[in-house]
Design an enzyme around this catalytic site. Sequence first.
Site, PDB file in Angstrom:
ATOM      1  N   ASN A 244       0.838  -1.197   0.000  1.00  0.00           N
ATOM      2  CA  ASN A 244       0.000   0.000   0.000  1.00  0.00           C
ATOM      3  C   ASN A 244       0.878   1.254   0.000  1.00  0.00           C
ATOM      4  OD1 ASN A 244      -2.698  -1.018   0.003  1.00  0.00           O
ATOM      5  ND2 ASN A 244      -2.347  -1.763   2.086  1.00  0.00           N
TER       6      ASN A 244
ATOM      7  N   CYS B 212      -4.790  -7.353  -3.820  1.00  0.00           N
ATOM      8  CA  CYS B 212      -5.332  -7.110  -2.485  1.00  0.00           C
ATOM      9  C   CYS B 212      -6.316  -8.240  -2.178  1.00  0.00           C
ATOM     10  CB  CYS B 212      -6.028  -5.749  -2.453  1.00  0.00           C
ATOM     11  SG  CYS B 212      -6.627  -5.237  -0.832  1.00  0.00           S
ATOM     12  N   HIS B 213      -6.719  -8.380  -0.908  1.00  0.00           N
ATOM     13  CA  HIS B 213      -7.634  -9.465  -0.534  1.00  0.00           C
ATOM     14  C   HIS B 213      -8.961  -8.930   0.007  1.00  0.00           C
ATOM     15  CE1 HIS B 213      -4.504  -9.098   2.812  1.00  0.00           C
ATOM     16  NE2 HIS B 213      -5.520  -8.350   3.174  1.00  0.00           N
TER      17      HIS B 213
ATOM     18  N   HIS C 172      -9.826  -0.765  -2.108  1.00  0.00           N
ATOM     19  CA  HIS C 172     -10.385  -0.375  -0.820  1.00  0.00           C
ATOM     20  C   HIS C 172     -11.682   0.414  -0.955  1.00  0.00           C
ATOM     21  CE1 HIS C 172      -6.292  -0.883   1.484  1.00  0.00           C
ATOM     22  NE2 HIS C 172      -6.787  -2.027   1.003  1.00  0.00           N
TER      23      HIS C 172
ATOM     24  N   TYR D 109     -12.195   6.916   4.145  1.00  0.00           N
ATOM     25  CA  TYR D 109     -12.286   7.372   2.751  1.00  0.00           C
ATOM     26  C   TYR D 109     -13.503   8.250   2.498  1.00  0.00           C
ATOM     27  CZ  TYR D 109      -9.368   3.189   2.609  1.00  0.00           C
ATOM     28  OH  TYR D 109      -8.421   2.238   2.870  1.00  0.00           O
TER      29      TYR D 109
END
Length: 488
Positions: free
Chosen positions: A149, A170-171, A201, A258
């Site tokens: 990241n 990413c997971h 994300h 975010y």
Amino acid sequence: MSFKIAIIGAGSVGFTKKLFTDILCVPEFRDIEFALTDMSEHNLQMIKQILDTIVASNKLPTKVTATTNRREALTGARYVISCVRVGGLEAYADDIRIPLKYGIDQCVGDTICAGGILYGQRNIPVILDFCKDIREVAEPGAKFLNYANPMAMNTWAAIEYGKVDTVGLCHGVQHGAEQIAEVLGAKSVSELDYICSGINHQTWFVDLKLNGRKIGKDELVAAFEAHPVFSQQEKLRIDVLKRFGVYSTESNGHLSEYLPWYRKRPDEITKWIDMSDWIHGETGGYLRHSTETRNWFETEFPQFLASAEKPIDPAKRSNEHASHILEALETGRVYRGHFNLKNNGVITNLPSDAIIESPGFVDRFGINMVSGITIPEACAATCMASINVQRMSVHAAISGDIDLLKLAVLHDPLVGAVSTPEEVWQMVDEMVVAQARWLPQYADAVPAAKERLAKSTVKTREWAGAARRNVRSIDELRAEKAALKQAV
């Protein structure tokens, strides 16, 4: 098959072990070479001991090398995997601590927001160094798999400026799907079929089916609100689901950073988060978790080494994308996953230059993205706010333009909801000065930043945040693990 995989930042011990065992679950990969590299000789030797033990215990011909010389590790590599954290926990602590002085409370701070943007400034020059080495000494056409990241910024820089074949991994999508399967009462996540699309994300389950039956918003809301655990841990995500109509992949704590609505006032933060685990919104939660994990590993290394003697079980192969991508590219067995790549029209209502996360298929011809996806307008608007910040942040990191960096931070949704322009300008000066050793592109800007800080009249405060917890000692961690084991 015989080829070489280089892992940069291999001192990230637990994750490196997972990648290693996943890849060796592929029968054709027994004869490959893993070249580990890290700045920490100490961490490097610990992970090499663990991987050597796995190889010996499973009687494999796999070769494992370890060196602090990155170019040596990358020489001849067909695949390069990065899981680096530039600046380590020391710089990361500043990513959380300094913004708190200006009222910005982050749970993770590694994607956007003040911490994520500065993290990107540290990473991008190093990412470009990786790319230079890949172009010069790796196998021609080598693929760069970035797990580090801030995912979008790192991948953006590697593709646009590093000129290397790069995919970001990413997971979050997998974890979100596991939650949905659980609340809907599915026996396995394989009963779900879904399209998840957006940016890393901030990816959204825009189409969801359970055993062929379409699942709508109302049914999903009811299922989450009825769940005894998720109804408390994911309050913010459930609220976003109600308002946006689709579920987000990202954890409660991450998602709260975010959006400009849930984390701008202390009373609002405590309303929407859950303190049962760091990932649900705790102030500086991931920093605490990372610190405890490092301390635990250092103390309990013999235990980790002993566990490496167990045989590799293909049935326990994880859902991390890396091993499945390599298997598909090398054997032709098709793999469907979610990948971070430049948009180029894949998502119709996001910019072409953005790094998006969306479905794709992998075979021996490469990664082939599903194009023509349109995400809901509210999701696109939220993604756009982050994309604009990411774009400015990447350009600032490349140019070393501190004024552009300040504008990027100013336009961050959460920062803008909390701080004034004067506060942002001072905060960025303070962060750049504190992290100067990892920010070579800002070397010329540091003296003036120091002068401005010496004359500043902007007031700050020493604030631990709305929901901070202290780092637990090894004894406390042992007691907690013992209690959990006894409860089970």
